[in-house]
Motif scaffolding. Structure first.
Motif, PDB file in Angstrom:
ATOM      1  N   LEU A 155      20.760  24.156  16.757  1.00 27.23           N
ATOM      2  CA  LEU A 155      21.149  25.509  16.388  1.00 27.23           C
ATOM      3  C   LEU A 155      20.048  26.233  15.634  1.00 27.23           C
ATOM      4  CD1 LEU A 155      24.683  24.560  15.030  1.00 27.23           C
ATOM      5  CD2 LEU A 155      24.155  25.422  17.323  1.00 27.23           C
ATOM      6  N   LEU A 156      19.966  27.541  15.873  1.00 23.21           N
ATOM      7  CA  LEU A 156      19.081  28.413  15.109  1.00 23.21           C
ATOM      8  C   LEU A 156      19.948  29.362  14.298  1.00 23.21           C
ATOM      9  CD1 LEU A 156      16.214  29.503  14.476  1.00 23.21           C
ATOM     10  CD2 LEU A 156      16.535  31.112  16.376  1.00 23.21           C
ATOM     11  N   VAL A 157      19.780  29.347  12.977  1.00 23.62           N
ATOM     12  CA  VAL A 157      20.514  30.246  12.081  1.00 23.62           C
ATOM     13  C   VAL A 157      19.614  31.432  11.769  1.00 23.62           C
ATOM     14  CG1 VAL A 157      21.619  30.493   9.838  1.00 23.62           C
ATOM     15  CG2 VAL A 157      21.873  28.365  11.119  1.00 23.62           C
ATOM     16  N   ALA A 158      19.945  32.599  12.312  1.00 24.04           N
ATOM     17  CA  ALA A 158      19.140  33.812  12.133  1.00 24.04           C
ATOM     18  C   ALA A 158      19.837  34.715  11.126  1.00 24.04           C
ATOM     19  CB  ALA A 158      18.946  34.525  13.476  1.00 24.04           C
ATOM     20  N   VAL A 159      19.503  34.522   9.868  1.00 25.03           N
ATOM     21  CA  VAL A 159      20.153  35.230   8.758  1.00 25.03           C
ATOM     22  C   VAL A 159      19.087  35.631   7.745  1.00 25.03           C
ATOM     23  CG1 VAL A 159      21.825  35.034   6.874  1.00 25.03           C
ATOM     24  CG2 VAL A 159      22.302  33.945   9.079  1.00 25.03           C
ATOM     25  N   SER A 160      19.043  36.911   7.375  1.00 31.21           N
ATOM     26  CA  SER A 160      18.050  37.384   6.409  1.00 31.21           C
ATOM     27  C   SER A 160      18.439  37.084   4.974  1.00 31.21           C
ATOM     28  CB  SER A 160      17.833  38.898   6.574  1.00 31.21           C
ATOM     29  OG  SER A 160      17.233  39.192   7.816  1.00 31.21           O
ATOM     30  N   ASN A 161      19.736  36.997   4.702  1.00 27.70           N
ATOM     31  CA  ASN A 161      20.218  36.722   3.360  1.00 27.70           C
ATOM     32  C   ASN A 161      20.020  35.235   3.071  1.00 27.70           C
ATOM     33  OD1 ASN A 161      22.130  35.844   1.313  1.00 27.70           O
ATOM     34  ND2 ASN A 161      22.928  37.935   1.388  1.00 27.70           N
ATOM     35  N   SER A 164      34.707  33.278  -0.555  1.00 33.86           N
ATOM     36  CA  SER A 164      33.849  34.311  -1.128  1.00 33.86           C
ATOM     37  C   SER A 164      32.379  33.920  -1.139  1.00 33.86           C
ATOM     38  CB  SER A 164      34.306  34.650  -2.550  1.00 33.86           C
ATOM     39  OG  SER A 164      34.192  33.524  -3.404  1.00 33.86           O
ATOM     40  N   ARG A 165      32.080  32.631  -0.993  1.00 32.41           N
ATOM     41  CA  ARG A 165      30.671  32.242  -0.973  1.00 32.41           C
ATOM     42  C   ARG A 165      29.964  32.726   0.283  1.00 32.41           C
ATOM     43  NH1 ARG A 165      28.635  27.355   1.030  1.00 32.41           N
ATOM     44  NH2 ARG A 165      29.925  26.210   2.502  1.00 32.41           N
ATOM     45  N   TRP A 166      30.741  33.246   1.246  1.00 33.71           N
ATOM     46  CA  TRP A 166      30.144  33.753   2.483  1.00 33.71           C
ATOM     47  C   TRP A 166      29.947  35.270   2.440  1.00 33.71           C
ATOM     48  CZ3 TRP A 166      28.390  30.086   5.459  1.00 33.71           C
ATOM     49  CH2 TRP A 166      29.021  28.842   5.454  1.00 33.71           C
ATOM     50  N   GLU A 215      23.099  42.489  -2.948  1.00 36.52           N
ATOM     51  CA  GLU A 215      23.066  41.450  -3.965  1.00 36.52           C
ATOM     52  C   GLU A 215      21.726  40.730  -4.028  1.00 36.52           C
ATOM     53  OE1 GLU A 215      26.245  38.716  -3.523  1.00 36.52           O
ATOM     54  OE2 GLU A 215      27.809  40.200  -3.834  1.00 36.52           O
ATOM     55  N   TYR A 216      20.975  40.789  -2.945  1.00 34.37           N
ATOM     56  CA  TYR A 216      19.749  40.018  -2.882  1.00 34.37           C
ATOM     57  C   TYR A 216      18.611  40.891  -2.355  1.00 34.37           C
ATOM     58  CZ  TYR A 216      23.414  36.494  -2.875  1.00 34.37           C
ATOM     59  OH  TYR A 216      24.520  35.769  -3.171  1.00 34.37           O
ATOM     60  N   PRO A 272      20.596  33.049   0.451  1.00 35.11           N
ATOM     61  CA  PRO A 272      21.695  32.181   0.006  1.00 35.11           C
ATOM     62  C   PRO A 272      22.712  31.918   1.120  1.00 35.11           C
ATOM     63  CG  PRO A 272      21.209  33.828  -1.656  1.00 35.11           C
ATOM     64  CD  PRO A 272      20.441  34.221  -0.433  1.00 35.11           C
ATOM     65  N   LEU A 273      23.028  32.941   1.911  1.00 33.77           N
ATOM     66  CA  LEU A 273      23.960  32.764   3.023  1.00 33.77           C
ATOM     67  C   LEU A 273      23.385  31.807   4.056  1.00 33.77           C
ATOM     68  CD1 LEU A 273      26.536  33.502   4.595  1.00 33.77           C
ATOM     69  CD2 LEU A 273      25.295  35.453   5.541  1.00 33.77           C
TER      70      LEU A 273
END
Length: 262
Positions: free
Chosen positions: A3-9, A91-93, A99-100, A11-12
């Protein structure tokens, strides 16, 4: 799965990374659209988990480009809802963009995407009746969409449903059908939409039509059973199904005796 996780945030991204590793998946990270596209073009991934807030390239263009780079890749889109701003379970999601600090974009000069045709709504409606045009539109759609916030279990469930050897689930955008247990979910897998046996059968038949209109005669043949010649019962079930889907946030289109779900 790889899998490739493409997320700019960040912590997420790391939270998702940890959940997927716990689910025994092989995981790589990409912080911008350009990095994600370059990674998919270079390496073979089973699926991309793509945040709609990813920096660098519009979501539609990136999905199309990812599919052009590797046609077999599946895409799970993480979408934002008002629930993303709530406090409590999941809420951690939240991944609120304010926020960042954003991650800087990495240039990728070889990226190109087909520009979208500038057509009227009427022309788009006509093209949707054509199978070839519908297939082209699907190039810009994710295989599944998961609304934030979500639990680790939901994330792993959606990722698992993208596997080629997992035929029990049918996912169209935010709509998920559990064909084994005959249940339908929209936006979340926490609670199923309350459907009768006939309503579920009609919904599954419409979803399997993949965006094409299906008339009542065809629906009768598709669902079979004791409803074969009971057109009144069928139409009443279509009416109640439409009401329930509308309450859930999903639109069923009717044109005369033809119905579809996109």
């Amino acid at each position: 799965m790889r899998l490739l996780v493409a997320v700019s945030n960040e912590p997420l991204a790391h939270a998702i990374h940890g959940a997927l590793l716990a689910g025994r998946h092989e995981v790589s990270l990409a912080s911008t659209g350009s990095i994600a596209l370059a990674a998919v073009a270079k390496e073979s991934f089973d699926a991309v988990i793509l945040d709609e807030s990813l920096l660098g390239i519009s979501t539609e263009q990136l999905i199309e480009s990812l599919r052009n780079a590797r046609a077999s890749v599946k895409i799970l889109l993480l979408t934002s809802t008002p629930l993303s701003k709530t406090i409590g379970e999941g809420s951690r999601w939240r991944a609120l963009p304010d926020e960042y600090a954003p991650i800087e974009e990495t240039p990728y000069s070889s990226f190109s995407a087909n520009s979208r045709a500038n057509n009227s709504d009427a022309e788009a409606e006509q093209r949707s009746d054509n199978a070839a045009s519908s297939a082209q539109a699907n190039v810009r759609r994710p295989d599944a969409a998961l609304s934030k916030p979500f639990s680790d279990g939901e994330l792993l469930s959606y990722v698992g449903s993208l596997a080629t050897d997992s035929p029990a689930m049918i996912i169209r955008g935010n709509l998920t059908l559990d064909t084994t247990n005959h249940k339908a979910y929209y936006a979340s897998t926490h609670s199923a939409i309350s459907l009768s046996r006939l309503e579920y059968s009609l919904l599954e038949a419409l979803v399997k039509a993949d965006g094409q209109f299906v008339n009542t005669s065809e629906l009768v043949k598709l669902i079979g059973g004791p409803f074969f010649e009971q057109q009144g019962l069928l139409k009443n079930a279509l009416y109640t199904l439409d009401k329930k889907l509308t309450r859930a946030g999903l639109i069923m289109t009717q044109r005369g005796s033809n119905y579809r779900i996109r």
